[in-house]
Every structure is written in structure tokens, then in C-alpha cells.
Motif scaffolding. Structure first.
Motif, PDB file in Angstrom:
ATOM      1  N   ILE A  88      41.461  34.269  43.107  1.00  0.00           N
ATOM      2  CA  ILE A  88      42.123  33.571  42.007  1.00  0.00           C
ATOM      3  C   ILE A  88      43.611  33.567  42.303  1.00  0.00           C
ATOM      4  N   HIS A  89      44.183  32.384  42.255  1.00  0.00           N
ATOM      5  CA  HIS A  89      45.599  32.204  42.571  1.00  0.00           C
ATOM      6  C   HIS A  89      46.341  31.890  41.276  1.00  0.00           C
ATOM      7  N   LEU A  90      47.347  32.730  40.960  1.00  0.00           N
ATOM      8  CA  LEU A  90      48.112  32.614  39.725  1.00  0.00           C
ATOM      9  C   LEU A  90      49.559  32.276  40.041  1.00  0.00           C
ATOM     10  N   ASP A  91      50.188  31.507  39.163  1.00  0.00           N
ATOM     11  CA  ASP A  91      51.620  31.245  39.358  1.00  0.00           C
ATOM     12  C   ASP A  91      52.418  32.458  38.887  1.00  0.00           C
ATOM     13  N   SER A  92      53.733  32.385  38.963  1.00  0.00           N
ATOM     14  CA  SER A  92      54.582  33.527  38.619  1.00  0.00           C
ATOM     15  C   SER A  92      54.472  33.918  37.146  1.00  0.00           C
ATOM     16  N   GLY A  93      53.977  33.029  36.310  1.00  0.00           N
ATOM     17  CA  GLY A  93      53.759  33.339  34.898  1.00  0.00           C
ATOM     18  C   GLY A  93      52.352  33.838  34.611  1.00  0.00           C
ATOM     19  N   GLU A  94      51.595  34.168  35.660  1.00  0.00           N
ATOM     20  CA  GLU A  94      50.220  34.663  35.554  1.00  0.00           C
ATOM     21  C   GLU A  94      49.235  33.602  35.053  1.00  0.00           C
ATOM     22  N   THR A  95      49.577  32.330  35.173  1.00  0.00           N
ATOM     23  CA  THR A  95      48.677  31.239  34.800  1.00  0.00           C
ATOM     24  C   THR A  95      47.802  30.892  35.996  1.00  0.00           C
ATOM     25  N   PRO A  96      46.466  30.841  35.814  1.00  0.00           N
ATOM     26  CA  PRO A  96      45.591  30.481  36.938  1.00  0.00           C
ATOM     27  C   PRO A  96      45.913  29.092  37.478  1.00  0.00           C
ATOM     28  N   MET A  97      46.099  29.007  38.788  1.00  0.00           N
ATOM     29  CA  MET A  97      46.397  27.740  39.441  1.00  0.00           C
ATOM     30  C   MET A  97      45.183  27.199  40.191  1.00  0.00           C
ATOM     31  N   SER A  98      44.398  28.097  40.795  1.00  0.00           N
ATOM     32  CA  SER A  98      43.174  27.673  41.470  1.00  0.00           C
ATOM     33  C   SER A  98      42.250  28.870  41.655  1.00  0.00           C
ATOM     34  N   VAL A  99      40.991  28.552  41.849  1.00  0.00           N
ATOM     35  CA  VAL A  99      39.970  29.562  42.118  1.00  0.00           C
ATOM     36  C   VAL A  99      39.176  29.085  43.323  1.00  0.00           C
ATOM     37  N   SER A 100      38.972  29.969  44.290  1.00  0.00           N
ATOM     38  CA  SER A 100      38.120  29.631  45.425  1.00  0.00           C
ATOM     39  C   SER A 100      37.095  30.750  45.581  1.00  0.00           C
ATOM     40  N   LEU A 101      35.881  30.376  45.952  1.00  0.00           N
ATOM     41  CA  LEU A 101      34.824  31.373  46.042  1.00  0.00           C
ATOM     42  C   LEU A 101      33.734  30.958  47.009  1.00  0.00           C
ATOM     43  N   ASN A 102      32.981  31.947  47.447  1.00  0.00           N
ATOM     44  CA  ASN A 102      31.832  31.719  48.308  1.00  0.00           C
ATOM     45  C   ASN A 102      30.696  32.657  47.910  1.00  0.00           C
ATOM     46  N   ILE A 103      30.397  32.713  46.634  1.00  0.00           N
ATOM     47  CA  ILE A 103      29.403  33.649  46.117  1.00  0.00           C
ATOM     48  C   ILE A 103      27.981  33.122  46.272  1.00  0.00           C
ATOM     49  N   VAL A 104      27.028  34.034  46.121  1.00  0.00           N
ATOM     50  CA  VAL A 104      25.614  33.689  46.111  1.00  0.00           C
ATOM     51  C   VAL A 104      25.192  33.625  44.650  1.00  0.00           C
ATOM     52  N   GLU A 105      24.684  32.498  44.220  1.00  0.00           N
ATOM     53  CA  GLU A 105      24.268  32.336  42.824  1.00  0.00           C
ATOM     54  C   GLU A 105      22.891  32.939  42.584  1.00  0.00           C
ATOM     55  N   ASN A 106      22.696  33.465  41.390  1.00  0.00           N
ATOM     56  CA  ASN A 106      21.388  33.915  40.890  1.00  0.00           C
ATOM     57  C   ASN A 106      20.660  34.875  41.820  1.00  0.00           C
ATOM     58  N   LEU A 107      21.336  35.926  42.206  1.00  0.00           N
ATOM     59  CA  LEU A 107      20.695  36.948  43.023  1.00  0.00           C
ATOM     60  C   LEU A 107      19.568  37.616  42.244  1.00  0.00           C
ATOM     61  N   ASP A 108      18.504  37.931  42.932  1.00  0.00           N
ATOM     62  CA  ASP A 108      17.381  38.628  42.315  1.00  0.00           C
ATOM     63  C   ASP A 108      16.674  39.421  43.399  1.00  0.00           C
ATOM     64  N   LEU A 109      16.956  40.723  43.454  1.00  0.00           N
ATOM     65  CA  LEU A 109      16.289  41.573  44.432  1.00  0.00           C
ATOM     66  C   LEU A 109      16.277  43.010  43.941  1.00  0.00           C
ATOM     67  N   ASP A 110      15.368  43.778  44.476  1.00  0.00           N
ATOM     68  CA  ASP A 110      15.248  45.192  44.157  1.00  0.00           C
ATOM     69  C   ASP A 110      16.332  45.936  44.906  1.00  0.00           C
ATOM     70  N   ILE A 111      17.129  46.737  44.206  1.00  0.00           N
ATOM     71  CA  ILE A 111      18.223  47.443  44.877  1.00  0.00           C
ATOM     72  C   ILE A 111      17.901  48.915  45.127  1.00  0.00           C
ATOM     73  N   ILE A 112      16.632  49.265  45.085  1.00  0.00           N
ATOM     74  CA  ILE A 112      16.222  50.624  45.429  1.00  0.00           C
ATOM     75  C   ILE A 112      15.916  50.647  46.930  1.00  0.00           C
ATOM     76  N   PRO A 113      16.696  51.428  47.712  1.00  0.00           N
ATOM     77  CA  PRO A 113      16.523  51.418  49.166  1.00  0.00           C
ATOM     78  C   PRO A 113      15.207  52.062  49.609  1.00  0.00           C
ATOM     79  N   GLN A 114      14.673  51.563  50.700  1.00  0.00           N
ATOM     80  CA  GLN A 114      13.446  52.109  51.276  1.00  0.00           C
ATOM     81  C   GLN A 114      13.738  53.317  52.163  1.00  0.00           C
ATOM     82  N   LEU A 115      14.945  53.390  52.728  1.00  0.00           N
ATOM     83  CA  LEU A 115      15.341  54.509  53.583  1.00  0.00           C
ATOM     84  C   LEU A 115      16.503  55.250  52.934  1.00  0.00           C
ATOM     85  N   LYS A 116      16.534  56.560  53.087  1.00  0.00           N
ATOM     86  CA  LYS A 116      17.611  57.387  52.540  1.00  0.00           C
ATOM     87  C   LYS A 116      18.806  57.396  53.493  1.00  0.00           C
ATOM     88  N   PHE A 117      19.979  57.759  52.962  1.00  0.00           N
ATOM     89  CA  PHE A 117      21.213  57.766  53.744  1.00  0.00           C
ATOM     90  C   PHE A 117      21.086  58.589  55.019  1.00  0.00           C
TER      91      PHE A 117
END
Length: 160
Positions: A88-117
């Protein structure tokens, strides 16, 4: 060879941002805080209302003109998504000027690992087969492989 490969991956991630939004068309001028990033992105239709992602604050940089540049890493249920960021890019007054992103939408997965650290560290130690290596603690991470998100570990191995 590995150093060269890692540099290429990093450069590829820098150029992979896919969406850019500007205030005259899409972004409101209301103040932004580190805590309301998801709400801000949803309200301005940068991400969908049903998006279940979270964002971890990474950094804030000020440029020579007084503008601010905020970087957030995408996460899902507290697990960071590798190489996926919102800037997020803000001007000197903290007003948003632009937003750029490369996110993955609607993630859905099990976050319990199969292997331990400790098992991951042992596997890496055996693969490297070098006594003069330091291997840090593995951290869970989500990697988008094609169209499929994969729960994986990220760690650093440093030779002496």
C-alpha cells in the motif's frame, strides 16, 4: 548454483504482482491502520468480501518525498503464504495512493502438518550431509504450486 537459483526466484517474485488499484477509481481516502488492512481491502473491493485471508505487517518505508510504502504478507490461519504480498502506497498525508498485490484468493487447506519440526531438520541434515551447517528452526509456510496451495516448511541452512 543454488545461490543463482535463489536470486532468480526472488526476482521472479518481485515482478509477479498482478493487481494495481488507484484512488481515483477504486480506493477510499480514509485513514489506514495496521489492524484494519483486511477490512480496508474488502471495503474497497481489492479483495472479495468472502476472502478469508489475513495479512501480517512486514515493513513501512518512507521515501525521500515523504510518501510511505506499507508491505503486508498474506497469511491463512496464521501461516504465511510464501511470496504473496500486499503493498500500500500512501502520500505524505497518509492518504492511500495505490495498492498492489499478488495474493491467492480463497485459500482452503488443512494447516496441521504431517511431519514434526525435528523430523524436517533431520531430513534436511541428511540431505545436506555437511557437519559445518547451521539449520534454523523450520517454520510452516503455504506455497502456491500451480493452482494448488501446499502446506510446507521454510528453513535456512547456512554453511561455515
Amino acid at each position: 548454483m543454488i545461490k543463482f537459483f535463489l536470486v532468480l526466484i526472488s526476482l521472479g517474485l518481485c515482478f509477479s504482482e498482478t493487481k494495481i488499484f488507484y484512488p481515483d477509481r477504486n480506493i477510499s481516502n480514509e485513514p489506514l491502520t495496521k489492524k484494519n488492512i483486511s477490512t480496508f481491502l474488502k471495503k474497497n473491493r481489492v479483495i472479495s468480501e468472502d476472502n478469508n485471508n489475513e495479512f501480517i505487517f512486514i515493513s513501512k518505508k518512507d521515501d525521500r518525498w515523504g510518501n510511505n510504502h506499507l508491505v503486508y504478507q498474506q497469511s491463512f490461519k496464521g501461516v504465511p503464504v510464501f511470496g504473496r504480498f500486499v503493498r500500500i502506497h500512501l502520500d505524505s498525508g497518509e492518504t492511500p495512493m495505490s495498492v498492489s498485490l499478488n495474493i491467492v484468493e480463497n485459500l482452503d487447506l488443512d494447516i496441521i502438518p504431517q511431519l514434526k519440526f525435528h523430523k524436517i531438520k533431520k531430513i534436511v541434515s541428511e540431505l545436506i550431509n555437511n557437519k559445518n551447517m547451521f539449520i534454523d528452526e523450520p517454520k510452516l509456510c503455504i506455497l502456491q504450486k500451480g493452482q494448488t496451495p501446499v502446506l510446507t516448511y521454510k528453513l535456512n541452512a547456512v554453511g561455515f
